[in-house]
Enzyme design. Structure first.
Site, mmCIF file in Angstrom:
data_model
loop_
_atom_site.group_PDB
_atom_site.id
_atom_site.type_symbol
_atom_site.label_atom_id
_atom_site.label_comp_id
_atom_site.label_asym_id
_atom_site.label_seq_id
_atom_site.Cartn_x
_atom_site.Cartn_y
_atom_site.Cartn_z
ATOM 1 N N ARG A 8 3.559 41.464 -19.766
ATOM 2 C CA ARG A 8 4.236 42.196 -20.845
ATOM 3 C C ARG A 8 5.627 41.608 -21.070
ATOM 4 O O ARG A 8 6.508 41.729 -20.221
ATOM 5 C CB ARG A 8 4.345 43.681 -20.508
ATOM 6 N N ASP B 205 11.251 54.451 -15.117
ATOM 7 C CA ASP B 205 11.561 53.135 -15.668
ATOM 8 C C ASP B 205 12.331 53.351 -16.957
ATOM 9 O O ASP B 205 12.774 54.466 -17.247
ATOM 10 C CB ASP B 205 10.298 52.284 -15.860
#
Length: 538
Positions: free
Chosen positions: A162, A446
């Protein structure tokens, strides 16, 4: 060309990644596509401003033919047929990459985005982990002498990388007098160094694409893929991409996004945490009907989240693409058995719902959760690799259902406000220290979860929310006072040295963006400014 030369990086192998040929490939990507990236970002702002005025979104009339058409994406390659468990995590340090690859998961989402802090060290070190993993040589020895290596007794996870979202710059590289684009740097370096070797391994260059808001952004990625494959002599259609549907406008363009990427698409993912953040951000000017209750109260079973996930599964399977579930934030704690037991139960319930809804696989954030997710999906899939054949014709989702935020049960509380402030400061401090993911109160935080927390604070002030547990109204004065208290709590927990270096500047960042009249689109943008200043001062 680089503003930071390989010789000045804190490790000797940077030159293996920043080769002249790789840098020229990045330069060509920027020459061809940087301008269109800028155009797409500007279009985001225009569309959001309009949605803020009207307080609504709808499916695009100009793309009705795509939604109603009879088409499918390219057949899924063998290496991606079974994705029932995907583990997410950063590529740096190498120890974490090895643990993910060895975890028993079918796929490792090798994250250079929300779980990674983009220090120049982390950017290059992450690329080195991917480079070595592709060649089967990834290894790590701890300062204590413990050795980590890739397992040989069973297959390691297939890598899906990603890159950063379109909005993030990379200031350690410059092309045509402008900072590089983080997404092009991440994709370009990985593809250039690994695409051919991955093909030789029987896999391919596979990617997760984050933060997109329209099918035109997907079209840009598709054009990049076509160019990159031609430039390296890779057969067209070799690249496969899974798109995270983690913004509210993208939820209205799932068909269109798959269509634009149809020769390279393999699926969509329900990026639940960024999706909630996007709702707050997108409708920040639209009044209290878009005000969410406490973050912990918004489960995947509330009506608007059910509409989102049901539509995603139906859309994917109708188009021959995989539907991937999201990440449960709870994580085990090996020192607290009762916490671990509760985490296991919550993850099992979450994955059971997804598997029964038709998802083909889902995410976990910790190796200890792989077996639970695997067991759940094994029970539903049986001998099958996926359940793409479940096309869900009974599902019919309207724009009103996707935007029905008001029906979500739960309330906003001052206790929730305190939690949001604590998490926002604690996560930002850890990010400034160079880490992109951290366990806080037995939840994996996160950038996405931190974005929700700080955005809720701004939204509550904007809409003068009255807290259910105290009767107090959200004001800048109240938030300022509670932020000072939560920051002092963190000072006592971490000690003066860490506090002054990371937590004090983190608190200033959170204060500035939460108390500002203007909304900051991404927490990581001002944090990156502080990070760069800190690095320059060392």
């Amino acid at each position: 060309m680089p503003l930071t030369s390989p010789a000045h990086l804190p490790f000797h192998r940077a030159a293996e990644i920043l080769t002249p040929e790789a840098l020229e490939f990045l330069a060509e990507l920027h020459r061809r596509f940087a301008s269109e990236r800028d155009t797409r970002l500007a279009a985001r702002q225009e569309r959001r401003a309009e949605a803020g005025k009207t307080g609504t979104l709808d499916f695009l009339p100009e793309t009705a033919a795509v939604r109603e058409g009879d088409w499918t994406v390219a057949p899924v390659p063998p290496a991606l047929q079974d994705r029932r468990v995907e583990i997410t995590g950063p590529c740096s340090p190498a120890k974490m990459a090895i643990n993910a690859l060895n975890s028993g998961a079918k796929v490792w989402l090798a994250d250079l985005e929300d779980a990674s802090c983009p220090t120049w060290f982390n950017v290059i070190d992450g690329q080195l982990s991917l480079y070595d993993a592709t060649r089967g040589t990834l290894a790590y020895t701890s300062p204590e002498g413990k050795t980590y290596a890739l397992r040989t007794d069973a297959p390691t996870a297939v890598v899906i990388m990603r890159p950063r979202g379109w909005h993030m710059d990379e200031r350690n590289l410059e092309f045509d007098g402008k900072p590089a684009i983080g997404a092009l740097v991440d994709f370009g370096l990985h593809f250039f160094h690994n695409a051919k070797r991955l093909l030789d391994n029987g896999h391919g260059p596979y990617y997760y694409l984050p933060k997109m808001e329209s099918h035109l952004e997907a079209r840009l990625w598709n054009e990049i893929f076509v160019f990159a494959q031609d430039a390296l002599g890779i057969p067209q259609g070799t690249i496969r991409a899974t798109v995270l549907v983690e913004t509210i406008p993208a939820a209205f363009e799932m068909d269109e996004i798959l269509y634009e990427l149809r020769d390279h698409a393999s699926g969509l993912n329900a990026g639940r945490w960024d999706y909630l953040f996007s709702i707050i951000k997108y409708f920040r000017d639209s009044g209290s009907k878009f005000t969410l209750p406490d973050r912990a109260a918004v489960s995947m079973t509330v009506p608007f989240m059910r509409a989102y996930t049901e539509l995603l599964v139906k859309t994917c399977h109708q188009r021959g693409a995989f539907a991937m579930g999201g990440m449960a934030a709870v994580i085990p704690n090996r020192r607290q058995p009762e916490v671990t037991e509760e985490a296991f139960a919550k993850v099992r319930a979450d994955k059971t719902r997804e598997a029964n809804d038709g998802f083909d696989g889902s995410w976990v954030a910790h190796p200890d959760l792989v077996s639970i997710c695997m067991e759940v999906f094994d029970g539903v899939l049986g001998d099958a690799s996926n359940q793409v054949q479940r096309t869900r014709p009974e599902v019919h989702v309207t724009a009103e259902q996707l935007l029905d935020i008001e029906s979500a049960p739960g309330e906003a509380t001052e206790a929730g406000l305190r939690g949001n402030l604590y998490v926002s400061v604690a996560y930002t401090a850890v990010w400034l220290s160079g880490n992109g993911a951290v366990a806080i109160h037995n939840l994996m935080e996160d950038a996405a979860t931190a974005e929700i927390s700080r955005s809720q604070v701004w939204q509550q002030i904007r809409n003068e929310v009255v807290y259910a547990d105290t009767g107090n109204t959200a004001t800048r004065e109240l938030v300022e006072r509670l932020l000072a208290e939560e920051t002092e709590k963190l000072r006592n927990e971490v000690g003066e040295e860490l506090f002054s270096r990371y937590y004090e500047p983190a608190s200033r960042i959170i204060s500035e963006i939460c108390l500002s009249e203007d909304y900051t689109d991404f927490l990581t943008t001002p944090a990156y400014e502080v990070l760069e200043s800190e690095m320059a001062a060392r």
